[in-house]
Design an enzyme around this catalytic site. Structure first.
Site, PDB file in Angstrom:
ATOM      1  N   CYS A  64       0.819  -1.210   0.000  1.00 15.38           N
ATOM      2  CA  CYS A  64       0.000   0.000   0.000  1.00 15.38           C
ATOM      3  C   CYS A  64       0.854   1.262   0.000  1.00 15.38           C
ATOM      4  O   CYS A  64       1.335   1.706   1.047  1.00 15.38           O
ATOM      5  CB  CYS A  64      -0.931  -0.013   1.219  1.00 15.38           C
ATOM      6  N   CYS A 124      -0.564   4.143   2.067  1.00 17.67           N
ATOM      7  CA  CYS A 124      -0.355   4.034   3.518  1.00 17.67           C
ATOM      8  C   CYS A 124       1.101   4.287   3.892  1.00 17.67           C
ATOM      9  O   CYS A 124       1.379   4.926   4.896  1.00 17.67           O
ATOM     10  CB  CYS A 124      -0.729   2.638   4.028  1.00 17.67           C
ATOM     11  N   ASP A 125       2.033   3.745   3.117  1.00 20.39           N
ATOM     12  CA  ASP A 125       3.433   3.704   3.557  1.00 20.39           C
ATOM     13  C   ASP A 125       4.389   4.586   2.757  1.00 20.39           C
ATOM     14  O   ASP A 125       5.552   4.723   3.140  1.00 20.39           O
ATOM     15  CB  ASP A 125       3.950   2.246   3.478  1.00 20.39           C
TER      16      ASP A 125
END
Ligand code: NAP
Length: 332
Positions: A159, A162-163
Site C-alpha cells: 500500500c 499508507c506507507d
C-alpha cells in the site's frame, strides 16, 4: 418450554424470535461484509431502504480503492478523485442512511437451513442476519521469493498510499505492470528520490493513459523483462536481487522500499462452502448477484467478472442490495 419474543422489524414486519432453545438472535436484516465500493454501495442502498444494516470491514471501509492515490476514471470527477476521499464520502453517505460501520473482519458465514438465516462470525462474537451481502474483495498476492516473508512490513508493502511517506528521499521499487503498479509508482515519486518499476514483460497491462504518466515521469526508471529473485536486508529491507529475463544477468540493487502490485486473489474463504467458484477461486454469481445459497449475495472484485473497477463494483453493490431486498420482502 419454548419462549418466543415478537419483534417489530425495521420495515414494519413482525418476526418471531425463539428465545429459549439456543436459536440465535437475528440481529440484522442485512450484514454487508467488506467496505470497498461494492460493500459501501450495497450498504447505502440497504440503509436507505430502511433495512437494519451493518457493514463489517477490518479497516473500517475503503477497500483497494481506499488505498489508491488518485482515481481518474470514476464518473463525475474529470480531474480525478483521491481514493481515500471517495471512500470516505461513501462511508459518510452509508452512515447518514443509518448503517453501522464496524472495524471487524468476517471470519466465517454460516447458513442455517432451519430458519433460513445466517450467522456471521467476526472472531470474538457471532452476529445474525436474514441476508448477507459478501463483498470482501481480493487480497494482495506475494512474489514467493526468498526473504519476502521476513521483510513484510519491514520495507515490503502492498500500500503506497499508507506507507509511501516513510520513504522520503529514498529509492524504492515497485513490482508489477498493471494499473495498480503504475498508478502507485507515480504516487511514490511524490516522496521517493527514485522509483524502480520492475515488470516481468516489455508490455504493460495498465491502461494507456496511465502508461503515459509513467513514461513521462523523470523519477521512474523502468526495469522491463525483469523479475525480483530475492530480497535482502538486516533489521529492515536494504535491497533486491533482480534478474533480466532477456540477458539472464542478475543485479543487486539497493532499495529501501519494495511495493508489490502483482495482482490479487479472491478473499473467498469465509463463504467458500456456500458458493461456487471458478478455476481462479472467484465466486460465480447470477446476474442479480445471487449465489447457490438463498439470501447470500456476492458483489465486487471477489466475484467472477470481466472488469474489476470501482464503477463495476458500485453497480454490483446496488444490484446485490436490490436483490437482498427482494429476497427479504418475498420471505416476509
Ligand atoms: P493486474 O492487472 O492483475 O496486474 C498484475 C501485474 O502483476 C501484471 O502486470 C502481472 O504481469 C504482474 N505479475 C503477476 N504475478 C507476478 C509475479 N509472480 N511476478 C511478477 N509480476 C507478476 O493487477 P492490478 O494492477 O492490481 O489491477 C487489478 C484490477 O484493478 C485491474 O482490473 C485493473 O484495471 C484495476 N485497477 C484499475 C485502476 C484504475 O483504473 N484507476 C487502478 C488500479 C487497479 P503480466 O502483465 O505479465 O501478467
Amino acid at each position: 418450554m419454548l419462549a418466543f419474543e415478537v419483534k417489530l422489524g425495521t420495515r414494519g414486519y413482525l418476526s418471531l424470535r425463539n428465545t429459549d432453545n439456543g436459536v440465535r438472535d437475528l440481529d440484522y436484516d442485512i450484514i454487508v461484509a467488506g467496505g470497498g465500493p461494492a460493500g459501501m454501495t450495497a450498504a447505502i442502498y440497504s440503509g436507505r431502504a430502511g433495512w437494519k444494516t451493518v457493514l463489517f470491514d477490518p479497516m473500517g471501509g475503503g477497500g483497494q480503492a481506499g488505498t489508491t492515490d488518485m482515481v481518474y476514471n470514476y464518473p463525475g470527477f474529470p480531474d480525478g478523485v483521491s481514493g481515500p476521499e471517495l471512500m470516505e464520502l461513501m462511508a459518510n453517505q452509508a452512515r447518514a442512511f443509518g448503517v453501522k460501520i464496524e472495524y471487524e473482519e468476517v471470519q466465517k458465514v454460516v447458513h442455517s437451513d432451519a430458519d433460513a438465516g445466517f450467522k456471521v462470525d467476526v472472531g470474538h462474537e457471532v452476529h445474525g442476519a436474514r441476508a448477507v451481502i459478501y463483498a470482501s474483495g481480493t487480497l494482495p498476492r506475494k512474489l514467493g521469493v526468498p526473504g519476502e516473508e521476513k521483510y513484510l512490513a519491514k520495507g515490503i508493502s502492498f500500500c503506497a498510499t499508507c506507507d509511501g511517506a516513510l520513504f522520503r528521499d529514498k529509492v524504492v521499487a515497485v513490482v508489477g505492470g498493471g494499473d495498480s503498479a503504475l498508478t502507485e509508482a507515480v504516487f511514490l515519486t511524490k516522496f521517493a528520490k527514485e522509483v524502480l518499476l520492475i515488470h516481468r514483460r516489455d508490455e504493460f497491462r495498465a491502461g494507456l493513459a496511465t502508461v503515459k504518466r509513467v513514461e513521462t515521469n523523470p523519477k521512474i526508471k523502468m526495469l522491463l523483462s525483469s523479475v525480483v529473485e530475492s530480497v535482502r536486508g538486516e533489521e529492515v529491507l536494504t535491497g533486491v536481487s533482480v534478474r533480466d529475463l532477456k540477458t539472464g544477468e542478475t543485479r543487486d540493487l539497493d532499495v529501501q522500499g519494495l511495493f508489490l502490485y502483482v495482482g490479487w486473489s479472491p478473499n473467498v474463504e469465509p463463504v467458500r462452502h456456500l458458493v461456487e467458484t471458478d478455476e481462479y477461486g472467484y465466486v460465480i454469481t447470477n446476474e442479480d448477484m445471487s449465489t447457490k445459497t438463498p439470501g447470500l449475495f456476492v458483489a465486487g472484485d471477489v466475484r467472477r467478472k470481466p472488469l474489476r473497477q470501482i464503477t463495476t463494483a458500485v453497480g454490483d453493490g446496488a444490484t446485490a442490495a436490490w436483490s437482498a431486498e427482494k429476497y427479504l420482502l418475498e420471505r416476509g
